[in-house]
Design a protein around this motif. Structure first.
Motif, PDB file in Angstrom:
ATOM      1  N   ALA A  74       0.915  -1.210   0.121  1.00 41.51           N
ATOM      2  CA  ALA A  74      -0.039  -0.120   0.194  1.00 41.51           C
ATOM      3  C   ALA A  74       0.770   1.175  -0.107  1.00 41.51           C
ATOM      4  N   GLY A  75       1.131   1.674  -1.162  1.00 42.58           N
ATOM      5  CA  GLY A  75       2.298   2.834  -1.281  1.00 42.58           C
ATOM      6  C   GLY A  75       1.441   4.103  -1.440  1.00 42.58           C
ATOM      7  N   ASP A  76       1.690   5.141  -2.054  1.00 41.82           N
ATOM      8  CA  ASP A  76       1.069   6.341  -2.309  1.00 41.82           C
ATOM      9  C   ASP A  76       0.359   6.366  -3.554  1.00 41.82           C
ATOM     10  N   LEU A  77       0.105   5.420  -4.286  1.00 43.76           N
ATOM     11  CA  LEU A  77      -1.042   5.376  -5.279  1.00 43.76           C
ATOM     12  C   LEU A  77      -2.120   5.455  -4.802  1.00 43.76           C
ATOM     13  N   SER A  78      -3.003   6.321  -5.662  1.00 50.42           N
ATOM     14  CA  SER A  78      -4.559   6.352  -5.531  1.00 50.42           C
ATOM     15  C   SER A  78      -5.299   6.992  -6.486  1.00 50.42           C
TER      16      SER A  78
ATOM     17  N   LEU B 236      -9.433   6.929  -3.550  1.00 51.49           N
ATOM     18  CA  LEU B 236      -9.087   5.641  -2.979  1.00 51.49           C
ATOM     19  C   LEU B 236      -7.664   5.370  -3.136  1.00 51.49           C
ATOM     20  N   PRO B 237      -7.277   4.604  -2.097  1.00 49.04           N
ATOM     21  CA  PRO B 237      -5.876   4.129  -2.067  1.00 49.04           C
ATOM     22  C   PRO B 237      -5.818   2.910  -2.982  1.00 49.04           C
ATOM     23  N   ILE B 238      -4.616   2.637  -3.935  1.00 50.68           N
ATOM     24  CA  ILE B 238      -4.382   1.525  -4.704  1.00 50.68           C
ATOM     25  C   ILE B 238      -3.622   0.725  -4.033  1.00 50.68           C
ATOM     26  N   VAL B 239      -3.954  -0.496  -3.683  1.00 50.31           N
ATOM     27  CA  VAL B 239      -3.113  -1.493  -3.136  1.00 50.31           C
ATOM     28  C   VAL B 239      -2.688  -2.616  -4.148  1.00 50.31           C
ATOM     29  N   ILE B 240      -1.416  -2.542  -4.143  1.00 52.99           N
ATOM     30  CA  ILE B 240      -1.010  -3.537  -5.239  1.00 52.99           C
ATOM     31  C   ILE B 240      -0.442  -5.151  -4.351  1.00 52.99           C
ATOM     32  N   ARG B 241      -1.023  -6.072  -5.028  1.00 48.10           N
ATOM     33  CA  ARG B 241      -0.604  -7.411  -4.516  1.00 48.10           C
ATOM     34  C   ARG B 241       0.471  -7.892  -5.703  1.00 48.10           C
ATOM     35  N   ARG B 242       1.497  -8.024  -5.457  1.00 42.95           N
ATOM     36  CA  ARG B 242       2.584  -8.786  -6.559  1.00 42.95           C
ATOM     37  C   ARG B 242       2.427 -10.308  -6.298  1.00 42.95           C
TER      38      ARG B 242
END
Length: 246
Positions: free
Chosen positions: A15-19, A27-33
């Motif tokens: 959960a970085g600074d992407l939104s 809304l935050p963008i949560v990345i699951r790699r």
């Protein structure tokens, strides 16, 4: 009951600074790699709190942000269908076993909630209604689900496994390799047949720890109702179970 991959445990999430801005909401963008991922996929969290993107490990954050933005219209449509948080208050209603339950606050009544004639009556202070009703629902969930679990275990010819309640936002139920069953407590608010279908699903996993034809045959034998109908209800109405308490 297994949900799609984006609703599974979130090991490796970032959960970085992407939104992304959808209407008036950011809304935050949560990345699951994921090691085996070959492409980007995204979904909206069940409560509408974040956008979840599954991505190959080599995907750059800028690529993820652009991907989410390209699907902004679809995400906005999904967000519009997320039920608003419903405050628990006197005179309001609460879903219980698939039907609305009237909340009746009588200050001089016992603090412990009591179910009678389609209403939930309780005393005490109005400020403490929500946590006390939440504890009551936990108790009801544990009682009903333990009965369901014992019933299906007997039908399957296995000992009733340990039951624990889950507060998961990604699964309605799970069965560990050691036979421990966890069920989302919110299913106490769903119709009985829907709740029981999830528990029958997990009991079937006690015998077949997969989703093979043998598993599905056993599940169809265990569950007395219409599995397809129960699954459709969860897909259509499942998000509404998060509205009262998040």
């Amino acid at each position: 009951m297994r949900l799609p991959d984006w609703l599974q445990p979130t090991r490796g999430r970032q959960a970085g600074d992407l939104s992304i801005t959808l209407g008036e909401r950011a809304l935050p963008i949560v990345i699951r790699r994921l090691r085996h991922a070959r492409r980007l996929t995204l979904r909206l969290a069940p409560d509408g709190s974040e956008v979840r993107v599954s991505a190959p490990r080599t995907a750059r954050s800028a690529e993820v942000a652009a991907f989410a933005q390209a699907h902004a219209e679809w995400l906005a449509g999904q967000l519009a269908h997320v039920p608003e948080r419903q405050a628990i208050m006197p005179g309001g209603t609460l879903p219980y076993r698939g039907a609305p339950l009237l909340v009746m606050h009588e200050p001089r009544a016992p603090r412990r909630p009591a179910l009678a004639d389609g209403a939930l009556r309780l005393g005490g202070t109005a400020e403490s209604l929500a946590p006390r009703i939440r504890r009551w629902l936990d108790g009801e969930a544990r009682r009903l689900m333990a009965e369901d679990l014992a019933d299906y275990a007997a039908r399957a010819g296995v000992p009733a496994p340990p039951l624990s309640l889950s507060n998961a936002r990604r699964r309605w139920g799970s069965c560990s390799a050691h036979g421990a069953v966890r069920i989302n407590w919110r299913l106490v608010m769903a119709p009985d047949a829907v709740r029981r279908s999830v528990i029958a699903h997990e009991v079937a996993h006690l015998i077949h720890f997969d989703h093979s034809p043998r598993f599905h045959a056993l599940l169809a034998e265990l569950f007395e109702g219409d599995l397809a109908q129960a699954n459709r209800w969860l897909k259509r109405e499942g998000r509404s179970l998060y509205a009262p308490f998040g």
